[in-house]
Design a protein around this motif. Structure first.
Motif, PDB file in Angstrom:
ATOM      1  N   VAL A  77      59.778 -27.727 -21.841  1.00  5.94           N
ATOM      2  CA  VAL A  77      58.865 -27.019 -20.932  1.00  5.94           C
ATOM      3  C   VAL A  77      57.896 -28.042 -20.317  1.00  5.94           C
ATOM      4  CG1 VAL A  77      58.931 -24.810 -22.181  1.00  5.94           C
ATOM      5  CG2 VAL A  77      57.219 -26.530 -22.808  1.00  5.94           C
ATOM      6  N   PRO A  78      57.266 -27.680 -19.208  1.00  9.33           N
ATOM      7  CA  PRO A  78      56.229 -28.565 -18.677  1.00  9.33           C
ATOM      8  C   PRO A  78      55.037 -28.555 -19.628  1.00  9.33           C
ATOM      9  CG  PRO A  78      56.918 -26.926 -17.036  1.00  9.33           C
ATOM     10  CD  PRO A  78      57.484 -26.496 -18.351  1.00  9.33           C
ATOM     11  N   GLU A  79      54.352 -29.701 -19.712  1.00 11.24           N
ATOM     12  CA  GLU A  79      53.117 -29.728 -20.503  1.00 11.24           C
ATOM     13  C   GLU A  79      52.165 -28.694 -19.910  1.00 11.24           C
ATOM     14  OE1 GLU A  79      51.902 -33.789 -20.345  1.00 11.24           O
ATOM     15  OE2 GLU A  79      53.444 -34.379 -21.801  1.00 11.24           O
ATOM     16  N   GLY A  80      51.487 -27.964 -20.762  1.00 16.93           N
ATOM     17  CA  GLY A  80      50.582 -26.935 -20.256  1.00 16.93           C
ATOM     18  C   GLY A  80      51.260 -25.598 -20.018  1.00 16.93           C
ATOM     19  N   SER A  81      52.549 -25.523 -20.312  1.00 11.42           N
ATOM     20  CA  SER A  81      53.265 -24.248 -20.143  1.00 11.42           C
ATOM     21  C   SER A  81      52.741 -23.216 -21.142  1.00 11.42           C
ATOM     22  CB  SER A  81      54.757 -24.478 -20.405  1.00 11.42           C
ATOM     23  OG  SER A  81      55.430 -23.256 -20.622  1.00 11.42           O
ATOM     24  N   ASP A  82      52.816 -21.921 -20.762  1.00 13.21           N
ATOM     25  CA  ASP A  82      52.405 -20.892 -21.721  1.00 13.21           C
ATOM     26  C   ASP A  82      53.556 -20.546 -22.679  1.00 13.21           C
ATOM     27  OD1 ASP A  82      54.025 -19.630 -19.901  1.00 13.21           O
ATOM     28  OD2 ASP A  82      52.705 -17.908 -19.563  1.00 13.21           O
ATOM     29  N   ILE A  83      54.671 -21.236 -22.553  1.00 12.49           N
ATOM     30  CA  ILE A  83      55.780 -21.024 -23.492  1.00 12.49           C
ATOM     31  C   ILE A  83      55.540 -21.924 -24.711  1.00 12.49           C
ATOM     32  CG2 ILE A  83      58.271 -21.237 -23.849  1.00 12.49           C
ATOM     33  CD1 ILE A  83      58.567 -20.952 -20.769  1.00 12.49           C
ATOM     34  N   ALA A  84      55.298 -21.304 -25.855  1.00 12.92           N
ATOM     35  CA  ALA A  84      54.998 -22.091 -27.053  1.00 12.92           C
ATOM     36  C   ALA A  84      56.066 -21.900 -28.128  1.00 12.92           C
ATOM     37  CB  ALA A  84      53.630 -21.703 -27.603  1.00 12.92           C
ATOM     38  N   SER A  85      56.916 -20.903 -27.958  1.00 17.06           N
ATOM     39  CA  SER A  85      57.965 -20.661 -28.951  1.00 17.06           C
ATOM     40  C   SER A  85      59.171 -20.072 -28.233  1.00 17.06           C
ATOM     41  CB  SER A  85      57.479 -19.674 -30.008  1.00 17.06           C
ATOM     42  OG  SER A  85      57.426 -18.376 -29.425  1.00 17.06           O
ATOM     43  N   VAL A  86      60.278 -19.989 -28.939  1.00 21.29           N
ATOM     44  CA  VAL A  86      61.496 -19.456 -28.345  1.00 21.29           C
ATOM     45  C   VAL A  86      61.267 -18.024 -27.850  1.00 21.29           C
ATOM     46  CG1 VAL A  86      63.881 -18.807 -28.856  1.00 21.29           C
ATOM     47  CG2 VAL A  86      62.983 -20.979 -29.692  1.00 21.29           C
ATOM     48  N   ASP A  87      60.511 -17.243 -28.594  1.00 24.70           N
ATOM     49  CA  ASP A  87      60.264 -15.848 -28.198  1.00 24.70           C
ATOM     50  C   ASP A  87      59.561 -15.743 -26.842  1.00 24.70           C
ATOM     51  OD1 ASP A  87      61.449 -14.995 -30.492  1.00 24.70           O
ATOM     52  OD2 ASP A  87      59.571 -14.815 -31.619  1.00 24.70           O
ATOM     53  N   ASP A  88      58.750 -16.755 -26.518  1.00 22.49           N
ATOM     54  CA  ASP A  88      58.032 -16.737 -25.244  1.00 22.49           C
ATOM     55  C   ASP A  88      58.964 -16.909 -24.040  1.00 22.49           C
ATOM     56  OD1 ASP A  88      55.684 -16.481 -26.667  1.00 22.49           O
ATOM     57  OD2 ASP A  88      55.226 -18.634 -26.631  1.00 22.49           O
ATOM     58  N   LEU A  89      60.240 -17.202 -24.303  1.00 15.90           N
ATOM     59  CA  LEU A  89      61.175 -17.350 -23.188  1.00 15.90           C
ATOM     60  C   LEU A  89      61.488 -15.999 -22.540  1.00 15.90           C
ATOM     61  CD1 LEU A  89      63.729 -19.936 -24.687  1.00 15.90           C
ATOM     62  CD2 LEU A  89      62.091 -20.340 -22.837  1.00 15.90           C
ATOM     63  N   ALA A  90      61.194 -14.925 -23.244  1.00 13.15           N
ATOM     64  CA  ALA A  90      61.445 -13.585 -22.689  1.00 13.15           C
ATOM     65  C   ALA A  90      60.697 -13.431 -21.369  1.00 13.15           C
ATOM     66  CB  ALA A  90      60.999 -12.523 -23.687  1.00 13.15           C
ATOM     67  N   GLY A  91      61.408 -12.997 -20.348  1.00 14.18           N
ATOM     68  CA  GLY A  91      60.792 -12.785 -19.045  1.00 14.18           C
ATOM     69  C   GLY A  91      60.683 -14.040 -18.193  1.00 14.18           C
ATOM     70  N   LYS A  92      61.171 -15.172 -18.712  1.00 15.57           N
ATOM     71  CA  LYS A  92      61.090 -16.432 -17.966  1.00 15.57           C
ATOM     72  C   LYS A  92      62.458 -16.786 -17.386  1.00 15.57           C
ATOM     73  CE  LYS A  92      56.847 -17.389 -19.422  1.00 15.57           C
ATOM     74  NZ  LYS A  92      55.699 -17.372 -18.541  1.00 15.57           N
ATOM     75  N   LYS A  93      62.468 -17.746 -16.447  1.00 18.04           N
ATOM     76  CA  LYS A  93      63.724 -18.293 -15.924  1.00 18.04           C
ATOM     77  C   LYS A  93      64.076 -19.516 -16.763  1.00 18.04           C
ATOM     78  CE  LYS A  93      65.863 -16.768 -12.064  1.00 18.04           C
ATOM     79  NZ  LYS A  93      66.540 -15.555 -12.454  1.00 18.04           N
ATOM     80  N   ILE A  94      65.307 -19.532 -17.245  1.00 22.90           N
ATOM     81  CA  ILE A  94      65.712 -20.597 -18.163  1.00 22.90           C
ATOM     82  C   ILE A  94      66.864 -21.396 -17.553  1.00 22.90           C
ATOM     83  CG2 ILE A  94      66.479 -21.109 -20.511  1.00 22.90           C
ATOM     84  CD1 ILE A  94      65.661 -18.086 -21.128  1.00 22.90           C
ATOM     85  N   GLY A  95      66.697 -22.700 -17.505  1.00 21.58           N
ATOM     86  CA  GLY A  95      67.762 -23.575 -17.011  1.00 21.58           C
ATOM     87  C   GLY A  95      68.619 -24.063 -18.163  1.00 21.58           C
ATOM     88  N   THR A  96      69.925 -24.128 -17.933  1.00 24.34           N
ATOM     89  CA  THR A  96      70.861 -24.597 -18.962  1.00 24.34           C
ATOM     90  C   THR A  96      71.967 -25.393 -18.271  1.00 24.34           C
ATOM     91  OG1 THR A  96      72.264 -22.643 -18.725  1.00 24.34           O
ATOM     92  CG2 THR A  96      70.527 -22.528 -20.394  1.00 24.34           C
ATOM     93  N   GLN A  97      72.831 -25.999 -19.072  1.00 29.06           N
ATOM     94  CA  GLN A  97      74.018 -26.627 -18.495  1.00 29.06           C
ATOM     95  C   GLN A  97      75.182 -25.650 -18.602  1.00 29.06           C
ATOM     96  OE1 GLN A  97      75.546 -30.195 -20.409  1.00 29.06           O
ATOM     97  NE2 GLN A  97      76.883 -30.631 -18.672  1.00 29.06           N
TER      98      GLN A  97
END
Ligand code: ARG
Length: 348
Positions: free
Chosen positions: A221-241
């Protein structure tokens, strides 16, 4: 055969083939296109469960001990109807697990698959004198191009050592990750070594060596992101390969709409830098390399999942599988594997 040292002398020649894209792996007729699509679905897009977490790999020690304290998130392990259907479709159409399919519709594909498998029989490989490996040369530190554009890395050196043990020349075929998975199933490469996680879905369509390392799905995540744990990924856009377990887990846990599949890890990380996604889920060692070269990004302390990496090959290729496992065992016993780990995998 005596084991060669890792510093260059006596290495069999390595031939690098040009990058081939997924289209090139596909036959032009409709059945092949259908098989291709189903395979991609089963291998990458479908909701495949990971192997149960926390179990030791069958016969091999874990070389990569990089876990960051907290235990991996427990993941759901249901198999959706869709993935069962996709896997069944691949099996019956492509004849991946059985060469005796009696379905008329599958005959063309089944015979293509049967001959592809025959092309990778150990005797054939031995009489050709070369072992063809599919990997992705943009997967630091496992296989990547160094400053002088030489393909180096753990997978490159270990596969070279395996080829040496088997008295074979190594031919490296550099391609996208999902193409590498298909390449061994289609008999184009003999083995694939690309940080491939052993999953039930993949075991249905290909065979795996003993595990040679442990991987962790990490979250960048970018530094300063409000995502602090895997659970916080809910509702976010996630990039993968594309085609990876990172894609699989995230679409399983957060829905396909939340996940973007990029050609490779670098493009996913660039999308994160550009703000197109909020996080990237990817294997821990490449994640560390990306964060090192991209200031302003960080890896979460909690990891998503722990996985076993193994060498993939065509299903039912027993003689090759046994030869590869025996070579791995010898390389482990004589310290070669550890030396290659020490060279490429930084201790925490
Ligand atoms: N371990 C993950 C998987 O098996 C990702 C591997 C990606 N490998 C690569 N060379 N890009 O799906």
């Amino acid at each position: 055969m005596a084991l060669q040292s890792n510093d260059g002398e006596g290495k069999p020649p390595v031939t690098e083939l040009p990058h081939s894209d997924m289209q090139a792996l596909c036959q032009s007729d409709t059945i092949a296109a259908l098989i291709f699509c189903l395979s991609v679905l089963a291998l990458s897009g479908a909701h495949a469960p990971a192997l149960p977490k926390g179990e030791p790999s069958p016969a091999f020690p874990k070389f990569v001990l990089l876990q960051k304290g907290s235990s991996p998130m427990k993941r759901r392990t249901f198999i959706s109807l869709m993935s069962v259907m996709a896997a069944a479709g691949v099996l019956s159409l492509a004849g991946c697990s059985s060469n005796t399919s009696s379905s008329t519709a599958s005959s063309t594909a089944a015979s293509a698959s049967a001959s592809a498998t025959a092309a990778n029989k150990l005797e054939t490989i031995q009489s050709n004198g070369k072992l063809v490996i599919a990997l992705e040369g943009a997967w630091q530190p496992w296989s990547f191009h160094d400053e002088s554009d030489t393909l180096v890395g753990y997978d490159v050196e270990v596969s070279r050592a395996i080829a040496e043990k088997l008295g074979l020349e190594l031919q490296i075929d550099d391609m996208d990750f999902d193409a590498a998975l298909l390449s061994v199933q289609q008999g184009k490469a003999d083995i694939a070594m690309a940080g491939i996680t052993v999953t039930d879905e993949r075991m249905a369509v290909m065979s795996f060596s003993d595990s040679y390392a442990t991987g962790i799905q990490s979250v960048i995540v970018p530094e300063g992101s409000d995502i602090a744990s895997v659970d916080d990924l809910a509702g976010k856009k996630i990039g993968t390969q594309r085609g990876t377990t990172g894609y699989l887990y995230c679409s399983d846990d957060f829905g396909e709409d939340a996940v973007v599949a990029y050609d490779n890890g670098l493009t996913a990380v660039q999308a994160l830098n550009n703000g197109q996604v909020d996080a990237v889920v990817i294997d821990n060692e490449p994640a560390k390399a990306y964060v090192e070269s991209n200031p302003g990004l960080k890896i979460l302390d909690t990891s998503y999942a722990e996985e076993d990496y193994a060498i993939g090959m065509a299903k039912g290729n027993t003689a090759l599988l046994e030869a590869v496992n025996a070579a791995l065992e010898e390389l482990k016993a004589d310290g070669t594997l550890q030396a290659i780990v020490d060279k490429y995998i930084k201790a925490e």
